[in-house]
Design an enzyme around this catalytic site. Structure first.
Site, PDB file in Angstrom:
ATOM      1  N   ASP A  99      51.893  58.832  16.612  1.00 36.64           N
ATOM      2  CA  ASP A  99      50.478  58.672  16.247  1.00 36.64           C
ATOM      3  C   ASP A  99      49.669  58.708  17.550  1.00 36.64           C
ATOM      4  O   ASP A  99      50.232  58.703  18.647  1.00 36.64           O
ATOM      5  CB  ASP A  99      50.282  57.323  15.527  1.00 36.64           C
ATOM      6  CG  ASP A  99      48.824  57.065  15.153  1.00 36.64           C
ATOM      7  OD1 ASP A  99      48.163  57.996  14.648  1.00 36.64           O
ATOM      8  OD2 ASP A  99      48.331  55.942  15.359  1.00 36.64           O
ATOM      9  N   SER A 100      48.355  58.664  17.395  1.00 39.18           N
ATOM     10  CA  SER A 100      47.487  58.596  18.573  1.00 39.18           C
ATOM     11  C   SER A 100      47.593  57.228  19.261  1.00 39.18           C
ATOM     12  O   SER A 100      47.217  57.090  20.417  1.00 39.18           O
ATOM     13  CB  SER A 100      46.044  58.835  18.153  1.00 39.18           C
ATOM     14  OG  SER A 100      45.642  57.825  17.241  1.00 39.18           O
ATOM     15  N   CYS A 159      50.183  60.173  11.493  1.00 37.56           N
ATOM     16  CA  CYS A 159      48.768  60.287  11.845  1.00 37.56           C
ATOM     17  C   CYS A 159      48.151  61.300  10.890  1.00 37.56           C
ATOM     18  O   CYS A 159      48.639  62.436  10.784  1.00 37.56           O
ATOM     19  CB  CYS A 159      48.656  60.784  13.285  1.00 37.56           C
ATOM     20  SG  CYS A 159      46.983  61.241  13.774  1.00 37.56           S
ATOM     21  N   GLU A 202      42.200  49.475  17.731  1.00 35.05           N
ATOM     22  CA  GLU A 202      42.955  49.582  18.993  1.00 35.05           C
ATOM     23  C   GLU A 202      42.628  48.412  19.920  1.00 35.05           C
ATOM     24  O   GLU A 202      43.437  48.019  20.750  1.00 35.05           O
ATOM     25  CB  GLU A 202      42.657  50.920  19.696  1.00 35.05           C
ATOM     26  CG  GLU A 202      43.295  52.140  19.045  1.00 35.05           C
ATOM     27  CD  GLU A 202      44.804  52.262  19.315  1.00 35.05           C
ATOM     28  OE1 GLU A 202      45.272  51.825  20.375  1.00 35.05           O
ATOM     29  OE2 GLU A 202      45.515  52.782  18.435  1.00 35.05           O
ATOM     30  N   CYS A 258      43.857  56.988   7.198  1.00 32.01           N
ATOM     31  CA  CYS A 258      44.108  56.899   8.639  1.00 32.01           C
ATOM     32  C   CYS A 258      45.130  55.784   8.783  1.00 32.01           C
ATOM     33  O   CYS A 258      44.964  54.708   8.186  1.00 32.01           O
ATOM     34  CB  CYS A 258      42.823  56.551   9.382  1.00 32.01           C
ATOM     35  SG  CYS A 258      43.093  56.094  11.108  1.00 32.01           S
ATOM     36  N   HIS A 281      45.764  53.756  10.943  1.00 28.63           N
ATOM     37  CA  HIS A 281      45.286  52.492  11.525  1.00 28.63           C
ATOM     38  C   HIS A 281      44.746  51.536  10.447  1.00 28.63           C
ATOM     39  O   HIS A 281      44.790  50.320  10.611  1.00 28.63           O
ATOM     40  CB  HIS A 281      44.137  52.754  12.511  1.00 28.63           C
ATOM     41  CG  HIS A 281      44.576  53.263  13.849  1.00 28.63           C
ATOM     42  ND1 HIS A 281      45.055  54.534  14.043  1.00 28.63           N
ATOM     43  CD2 HIS A 281      44.571  52.670  15.076  1.00 28.63           C
ATOM     44  CE1 HIS A 281      45.333  54.705  15.326  1.00 28.63           C
ATOM     45  NE2 HIS A 281      45.049  53.593  15.980  1.00 28.63           N
TER      46      HIS A 281
HETATM   47  N1  DGL Z   1      45.873  57.010  13.086  1.00 26.64           N
HETATM   48  C1  DGL Z   1      45.407  58.347  13.143  1.00 26.64           C
HETATM   49  C2  DGL Z   1      45.110  58.917  11.797  1.00 26.64           C
HETATM   50  O1  DGL Z   1      45.808  58.562  10.869  1.00 26.64           O
HETATM   51  C3  DGL Z   1      44.469  58.738  14.256  1.00 26.64           C
HETATM   52  C4  DGL Z   1      43.262  57.954  14.463  1.00 26.64           C
HETATM   53  C5  DGL Z   1      42.526  58.410  15.700  1.00 26.64           C
HETATM   54  O2  DGL Z   1      43.157  58.463  16.750  1.00 26.64           O
HETATM   55  O3  DGL Z   1      41.339  58.730  15.610  1.00 26.64           O
HETATM   56  O4  DGL Z   1      44.259  59.736  11.632  1.00 26.64           O
END
Ligand code: DGL
Length: 269
Positions: free
Chosen positions: A11-12, A74, A153, A185, A187
């Protein structure tokens, strides 16, 4: 390829840990190699070409660790890069969007589904496409939430600012009488309770992680790669920056030990 090889998950940043956690829960014999691109997070406001480039680098890094399969944990990278990278490598690779879309379709009763995600995911319309293929009658309403990833984050999970932003982002979706909201997302499951409070308990929240773990199990079985025997897990964590901060965060999310997190110069791959 040996079934004892690890599964690559990336993931990011910390968001993909929500998927890693579910994989560890459903298939505890498997080892995970996790990569969080903490030097380049967020992905959500970056162009498609940049995300494809990042994804290629990370996939090369994970393959250098001899992973047997890759989970793009992600949504943004799944939306922009999965179809392209799939044709470039010879190990199985899956994303989180298709599994999430499947659950949304089976959950909605009134056919009005909301999606929250990054700007990239929402602009790509990837959820509408997948959901439309499964059931063309379902109406899909998307809303980008660009500030949520930076807040998460920063570990501001229970902060009033995060709650206020979640409220502002979701209020316009409620106008469409949605009964299902996809956390598009990885996150966002980290603030699931906050999102539930602002949208109300009658809206079902979909976390694609559960279905993604089920999908990787199916894929490993099909390829005779499921590890039946591993007794001692050896999950490994890598980031592109801030390994100590990541380690603390990962420990608070995962039920397993996070012994070590290494920093990798991902631009070299
Ligand atoms: N967690 C990621 C997603 O599902 C990326 C979020 C990001 O880095 O903007 O899109």
């Amino acid at each position: 390829m040996s079934s004892k090889a690890p599964i690559g998950v990336f993931d990011s940043g910390v968001g993909g840990l929500t998927v890693a956690k579910e994989i560890i829960k459903q298939i505890p014999n498997e080892d995970i190699i996790y990569f969080g691109d903490t030097a380049r997070v967020p992905y959500g406001n970056k162009s498609k070409d940049t995300i494809i480039n990042y994804t290629r680098q990370i996939v090369r890094f994970l393959m250098s660790k001899d992973v047997k399969a890759i989970v793009i944990a992600c949504n943004t990278a799944s939306a922009f890069a999965l179809d392209i990278i799939k044709n470039e490598i010879d190990i199985p690779i899956i994303g989180v969007v298709n599994p999430g879309a499947k659950v949304a379709v089976s959950t909605t009763r009134n056919g009005n589904v909301g999606i929250i995600g990054t700007q990239g995911t929402i602009d790509s319309n990837v959820y509408s496409k997948y959901i439309g293929k499964l059931d063309a009658k379902i109406k899909v309403y998307g809303r980008a939430c660009p500030l949520l990833v930076p807040l998460i984050e920063e570990n501001l999970l229970d902060d009033p600012v995060t709650k206020e932003m979640a409220r502002r982002y979701t209020e316009e979706l409620l106008v469409y009488n949605i009964d299902t909201l996809v956390l598009g997302c990885t996150h966002y499951p980290l603030i699931k309770d906050t999102i539930s409070q602002v949208v109300g308990g009658e809206v079902s929240l979909i976390n694609p992680a559960y279905e993604t773990a089920k999908t990787i199990i199916e894929v490993l079985k099909e390829n005779d790669l499921l590890n039946e025997f591993n007794k001692y897990n050896n999950h490994k964590f890598y980031v592109s920056d801030g390994s100590e901060k990541f380690k603390t965060f990962a420990k608070s999310i995962l039920s397993c030990e996070v012994f070590e997190t290494k920093t990798v110069d991902i631009e070299k791959y």
